[in-house]
Design an enzyme around this catalytic site. Structure first.
Site, short mmCIF file in Angstrom:
data_model
loop_
_atom_site.label_atom_id
_atom_site.label_comp_id
_atom_site.label_asym_id
_atom_site.label_seq_id
_atom_site.Cartn_x
_atom_site.Cartn_y
_atom_site.Cartn_z
N GLU A 93 36.39 6.94 5.95
CA GLU A 93 36.85 5.57 6.22
C GLU A 93 35.89 4.93 7.21
O GLU A 93 35.59 5.52 8.25
CB GLU A 93 38.26 5.63 6.81
CG GLU A 93 38.82 4.30 7.23
CD GLU A 93 40.17 4.43 7.93
OE1 GLU A 93 40.50 3.50 8.69
OE2 GLU A 93 40.88 5.44 7.74
N ARG A 114 31.50 -14.64 6.75
CA ARG A 114 32.83 -14.50 7.36
C ARG A 114 32.72 -14.01 8.81
O ARG A 114 32.19 -12.94 9.07
CB ARG A 114 33.64 -13.48 6.56
CG ARG A 114 34.97 -13.15 7.14
CD ARG A 114 35.62 -12.01 6.37
NE ARG A 114 36.87 -11.64 6.99
CZ ARG A 114 37.38 -10.43 6.94
NH1 ARG A 114 36.76 -9.47 6.28
NH2 ARG A 114 38.52 -10.16 7.52
N TYR A 157 31.59 -9.56 12.30
CA TYR A 157 31.03 -8.78 11.21
C TYR A 157 29.51 -8.88 11.08
O TYR A 157 28.92 -8.25 10.22
CB TYR A 157 31.69 -9.17 9.89
CG TYR A 157 33.17 -8.94 9.89
CD1 TYR A 157 33.68 -7.65 9.78
CD2 TYR A 157 34.07 -9.98 10.01
CE1 TYR A 157 35.05 -7.43 9.79
CE2 TYR A 157 35.44 -9.77 10.02
CZ TYR A 157 35.92 -8.49 9.91
OH TYR A 157 37.27 -8.26 9.93
N ALA A 206 41.44 -5.00 5.08
CA ALA A 206 42.82 -5.13 5.52
C ALA A 206 43.76 -4.14 4.83
O ALA A 206 44.81 -3.81 5.39
CB ALA A 206 43.30 -6.56 5.30
N HIS A 211 45.34 -1.13 6.70
CA HIS A 211 46.51 -1.23 7.56
C HIS A 211 47.80 -1.47 6.78
O HIS A 211 48.86 -1.64 7.40
CB HIS A 211 46.29 -2.37 8.56
CG HIS A 211 44.91 -2.37 9.11
ND1 HIS A 211 44.45 -1.41 9.99
CD2 HIS A 211 43.86 -3.20 8.88
CE1 HIS A 211 43.18 -1.66 10.28
NE2 HIS A 211 42.80 -2.73 9.62
N ASP A 223 47.76 7.44 -0.96
CA ASP A 223 48.16 8.41 -1.98
C ASP A 223 47.00 8.72 -2.93
O ASP A 223 46.80 9.86 -3.32
CB ASP A 223 49.37 7.92 -2.77
CG ASP A 223 50.65 7.92 -1.94
OD1 ASP A 223 50.66 8.50 -0.83
OD2 ASP A 223 51.64 7.31 -2.41
N HIS A 263 34.61 1.14 9.26
CA HIS A 263 34.87 -0.24 9.64
C HIS A 263 33.65 -0.75 10.39
O HIS A 263 33.06 -0.03 11.20
CB HIS A 263 36.12 -0.34 10.53
CG HIS A 263 37.34 0.17 9.85
ND1 HIS A 263 38.00 -0.56 8.88
CD2 HIS A 263 37.98 1.35 9.95
CE1 HIS A 263 39.01 0.16 8.43
NE2 HIS A 263 39.02 1.33 9.06
N ARG A 316 40.51 -4.99 18.58
CA ARG A 316 41.00 -6.17 17.87
C ARG A 316 42.53 -6.22 17.93
O ARG A 316 43.16 -5.56 18.73
CB ARG A 316 40.46 -6.14 16.45
CG ARG A 316 38.92 -6.19 16.47
CD ARG A 316 38.31 -6.34 15.13
NE ARG A 316 38.74 -7.60 14.50
CZ ARG A 316 38.61 -7.84 13.21
NH1 ARG A 316 38.08 -6.94 12.40
NH2 ARG A 316 39.01 -8.98 12.70
N PRO A 337 38.82 -6.00 0.32
CA PRO A 337 38.98 -7.45 0.32
C PRO A 337 38.20 -8.15 1.43
O PRO A 337 38.13 -7.68 2.56
CB PRO A 337 40.48 -7.65 0.50
CG PRO A 337 40.99 -6.39 1.06
CD PRO A 337 40.09 -5.31 0.55
N ASN A 338 37.63 -9.27 1.04
CA ASN A 338 36.91 -10.21 1.91
C ASN A 338 35.56 -9.69 2.39
O ASN A 338 34.82 -10.42 3.03
CB ASN A 338 37.77 -10.64 3.11
CG ASN A 338 39.04 -11.31 2.66
OD1 ASN A 338 39.00 -12.23 1.84
ND2 ASN A 338 40.17 -10.83 3.14
N ASN A 377 35.33 1.23 3.01
CA ASN A 377 35.81 0.22 3.95
C ASN A 377 36.84 -0.58 3.17
O ASN A 377 36.50 -1.47 2.40
CB ASN A 377 34.67 -0.68 4.43
CG ASN A 377 35.12 -1.67 5.48
OD1 ASN A 377 36.31 -1.93 5.62
ND2 ASN A 377 34.17 -2.24 6.20
#
Length: 132
Positions: free
Chosen positions: A90, A12, A17, A69, A72, A79, A92, A99, A4-5, A66
């Protein structure tokens, strides 16, 4: 795969970023790794991300994720990653440990092969390198 985003990269919060979109970075990755078939998927919807992971997670050599959100918050993505045969890295863009406190915990990390954060868009390149 971006969550998302991340479709808003370049617009953004450029102080966090950067000012480049992922779509402008992707050709650079493909040029750097011509021997690697790189596909890209982005969704703002958790269920769609799970569907895509299940679709590719038994035949691809690696997945760079990535989850934004959802990193978290999502036990469902955790799963799903655990159920796959394909290893997941993973990533970021920002260093999540510099942060907000809520970003310091990842539900996904225990299910992933590894984690890369804080290197801007280059985090994706480093993840690809880990598979080579």
């Amino acid at each position: 795969m971006n969550g998302p985003n991340l479709n808003l990269l370049g617009v953004r919060e450029p102080g966090i970023y950067g000012d480049s979109s992922f779509e402008s970075y992707l050709p650079k990755l493909k040029e750097r790794y011509p021997e690697v078939e790189i596909e890209y998927y982005q969704s703002n919807v958790e269920g769609e991300m799970i569907n895509k992971l299940q679709e590719v997670g038994f035949s691809y050599d690696g997945i760079v994720l990535n989850a934004g959100a959802y990193t978290h918050t999502s036990v469902a993505l955790h799963d799903c990653i655990r159920s796959l045969k394909t290893p997941v890295i993973e990533v970021h863009i920002s260093n999540v440990y510099q942060r907000e406190d809520f970003r310091h915990h990842s539900f996904l990390s225990p299910a992933c092969k590894g984690v890369i954060c804080g290197f801007g868009l280059d985090s994706y390149r480093l993840a690809i390198e880990s598979f080579l």
